[in-house]
Design a protein around this motif. Sequence first.
Motif, PDB file in Angstrom:
ATOM      1  N   GLY A 406     -15.279 -11.331  14.149  1.00 17.49           N
ATOM      2  CA  GLY A 406     -16.701 -11.506  14.369  1.00 17.49           C
ATOM      3  C   GLY A 406     -17.254 -10.563  15.418  1.00 17.49           C
ATOM      4  O   GLY A 406     -16.707  -9.492  15.703  1.00 17.49           O
ATOM      5  N   SER A 407     -18.358 -10.984  16.012  1.00 19.30           N
ATOM      6  CA  SER A 407     -19.084 -10.156  16.963  1.00 19.30           C
ATOM      7  C   SER A 407     -18.270  -9.897  18.225  1.00 19.30           C
ATOM      8  O   SER A 407     -17.619 -10.782  18.763  1.00 19.30           O
ATOM      9  CB  SER A 407     -20.403 -10.845  17.325  1.00 19.30           C
ATOM     10  OG  SER A 407     -21.106 -10.097  18.289  1.00 19.30           O
ATOM     11  N   GLY A 408     -18.319  -8.659  18.716  1.00 18.59           N
ATOM     12  CA  GLY A 408     -17.736  -8.336  20.006  1.00 18.59           C
ATOM     13  C   GLY A 408     -18.743  -8.593  21.120  1.00 18.59           C
ATOM     14  O   GLY A 408     -19.914  -8.891  20.862  1.00 18.59           O
ATOM     15  N   THR A 409     -18.306  -8.476  22.353  1.00 19.61           N
ATOM     16  CA  THR A 409     -19.119  -8.789  23.544  1.00 19.61           C
ATOM     17  C   THR A 409     -19.900 -10.081  23.329  1.00 19.61           C
ATOM     18  O   THR A 409     -21.107 -10.155  23.569  1.00 19.61           O
ATOM     19  CB  THR A 409     -20.085  -7.644  23.931  1.00 19.61           C
ATOM     20  OG1 THR A 409     -21.028  -7.415  22.868  1.00 19.61           O
ATOM     21  CG2 THR A 409     -19.336  -6.369  24.217  1.00 19.61           C
ATOM     22  N   PHE A 410     -19.215 -11.114  22.856  1.00 18.06           N
ATOM     23  CA  PHE A 410     -19.863 -12.386  22.537  1.00 18.06           C
ATOM     24  C   PHE A 410     -20.175 -13.116  23.839  1.00 18.06           C
ATOM     25  O   PHE A 410     -19.296 -13.641  24.514  1.00 18.06           O
ATOM     26  CB  PHE A 410     -18.952 -13.218  21.637  1.00 18.06           C
ATOM     27  CG  PHE A 410     -19.648 -14.371  20.977  1.00 18.06           C
ATOM     28  CD1 PHE A 410     -20.612 -14.156  20.007  1.00 18.06           C
ATOM     29  CD2 PHE A 410     -19.352 -15.674  21.329  1.00 18.06           C
ATOM     30  CE1 PHE A 410     -21.260 -15.213  19.391  1.00 18.06           C
ATOM     31  CE2 PHE A 410     -19.994 -16.744  20.718  1.00 18.06           C
ATOM     32  CZ  PHE A 410     -20.956 -16.508  19.749  1.00 18.06           C
ATOM     33  N   ARG A 411     -21.453 -13.145  24.190  1.00 16.91           N
ATOM     34  CA  ARG A 411     -21.857 -13.590  25.516  1.00 16.91           C
ATOM     35  C   ARG A 411     -21.669 -15.091  25.728  1.00 16.91           C
ATOM     36  O   ARG A 411     -21.466 -15.540  26.859  1.00 16.91           O
ATOM     37  CB  ARG A 411     -23.292 -13.155  25.786  1.00 16.91           C
ATOM     38  CG  ARG A 411     -23.401 -11.637  25.919  1.00 16.91           C
ATOM     39  CD  ARG A 411     -24.791 -11.151  26.291  1.00 16.91           C
ATOM     40  NE  ARG A 411     -24.771  -9.704  26.446  1.00 16.91           N
ATOM     41  CZ  ARG A 411     -24.906  -8.828  25.451  1.00 16.91           C
ATOM     42  NH1 ARG A 411     -25.119  -9.268  24.218  1.00 16.91           N
ATOM     43  NH2 ARG A 411     -24.844  -7.535  25.673  1.00 16.91           N
ATOM     44  N   GLY A 412     -21.754 -15.874  24.658  1.00 15.76           N
ATOM     45  CA  GLY A 412     -21.513 -17.302  24.811  1.00 15.76           C
ATOM     46  C   GLY A 412     -20.109 -17.577  25.310  1.00 15.76           C
ATOM     47  O   GLY A 412     -19.898 -18.414  26.200  1.00 15.76           O
ATOM     48  N   SER A 413     -19.124 -16.880  24.761  1.00 11.41           N
ATOM     49  CA  SER A 413     -17.734 -17.041  25.208  1.00 11.41           C
ATOM     50  C   SER A 413     -17.581 -16.605  26.660  1.00 11.41           C
ATOM     51  O   SER A 413     -16.887 -17.244  27.451  1.00 11.41           O
ATOM     52  CB  SER A 413     -16.788 -16.240  24.315  1.00 11.41           C
ATOM     53  OG  SER A 413     -16.752 -16.769  23.016  1.00 11.41           O
ATOM     54  N   ALA A 414     -18.218 -15.478  26.998  1.00  9.64           N
ATOM     55  CA  ALA A 414     -18.154 -14.990  28.375  1.00  9.64           C
ATOM     56  C   ALA A 414     -18.738 -16.021  29.334  1.00  9.64           C
ATOM     57  O   ALA A 414     -18.163 -16.308  30.390  1.00  9.64           O
ATOM     58  CB  ALA A 414     -18.914 -13.667  28.490  1.00  9.64           C
TER      59      ALA A 414
END
Length: 431
Positions: A406-414
């Motif tokens: 899926g999406s990289g630099t996923f801000r929710g996970s961060a």
Amino acid sequence: MKPIYSIYLFFFLLAACQPVESRRSTEELAQKVRENESITFTKQKARDVVKTGFNAGDGYREVWIRDYNTFIELAAELYDPAELKENLLVFFRMQGDDGNILDGFTPREDTIVRYDFTYTDMAPNYAGHKNTVETDQETSLVQAVYKYIKATGDQSILDEQIGDMTVAQRLEAAMEFLITNRYVTSHNLLWGATTADWGDVQPEHGWGVDLDENTHRAIDIYDNAMFIIALDNLMEMIPSSRSRWEVVRDEVFKSCRKHLWDQETQKFIPHIYLEGSPFPDDFNENEIYYFGGTAIAIEAGLLSVPEIEHSLNEMVKRVKEAGAPSIGLTLYPPYPEGFFENQIMNPEYSYQNGGDWTWFGGRMIQQLVRYGFLQEAYEQLLPMTERVLENDGFYEWYSINNEPRGSGTFRGSAGVLYVAIQQLEEALANQ
């Protein structure tokens, strides 16, 4: 020395030694956290990722409220409050006349044709859209405003005038939308489309994000736990709202325990169907364990400490059975192949059908810290931080083999990992 004094001395020394052992154990755990390379890397990487923007990740142009809600606390450390506030205000400017809140907004020039976009004169530079299968946009916005106020101390946002209503009034209007359009009085709970736990893909359609004539309405724990959290936040932000919402909140809380918590199996049932299930009659859906919804239910205060411990043990057991990387696992066992028309949900262990999402796993870590399971929080955190280090960043989800997807630099996970680490460090420092 007299025997009686020897006994007193023995018990005195025993009591004195126990806190020392406890402190030593806490200090050792705190040192492990401080010295762990993946944890240190994850904290800095999270800051680097969130300071680059507000869209959900590389694969998304939009600012999504369900995502923004999970990294706004970290964003508050990196941005001027006015910038955070402006993003929140766009959601209110684009609020529907019935009180509904959109999923997300994007600059008009960045629109993607596949969505049915919404436009408003109060936000002429943006296009908005809503995945109507969800019932968490309104609750996510309430929670995000609450976190913004907690992080910045800026309560003036509640008095901002948007059209003919203040933000405070619009927050209540969003909750009224749920009562009017998504509340089932027979159960005193909210409904949404049938999805996999917290997901936004229904099984009856190839894309699956919009309610239609094929939708099977259902009640689940995720939507209702989010509602409880939002109402708690709302009443704290706007004390005058308590007379309206406290009874609703308490009724939903009791109904979650009555209708969704299975006391015998010590887990939440996946769905209560209002007009029948989309799945075959011989399919036993209650065998499936919803990880994300359980984590949010714990955040809502729905489980006792022994029930939380049991839930964690059940998660760990099922992760091992699945061969999955972490307790970010969405659910187990997954829905069989072919149960969802959208192919991203097939085969098993794909996307929201058994993919591993730090976005929710990190929130479970936060709850372990909150309820004092510090050693367990550290142990369950490491698989998530180690793959951040290994992959040099955050991804939307991970395969059963721990491969980034899926999406990289996923801000929710961060955002959720950063807060989890921060909370763990603070809890250890305060022991």
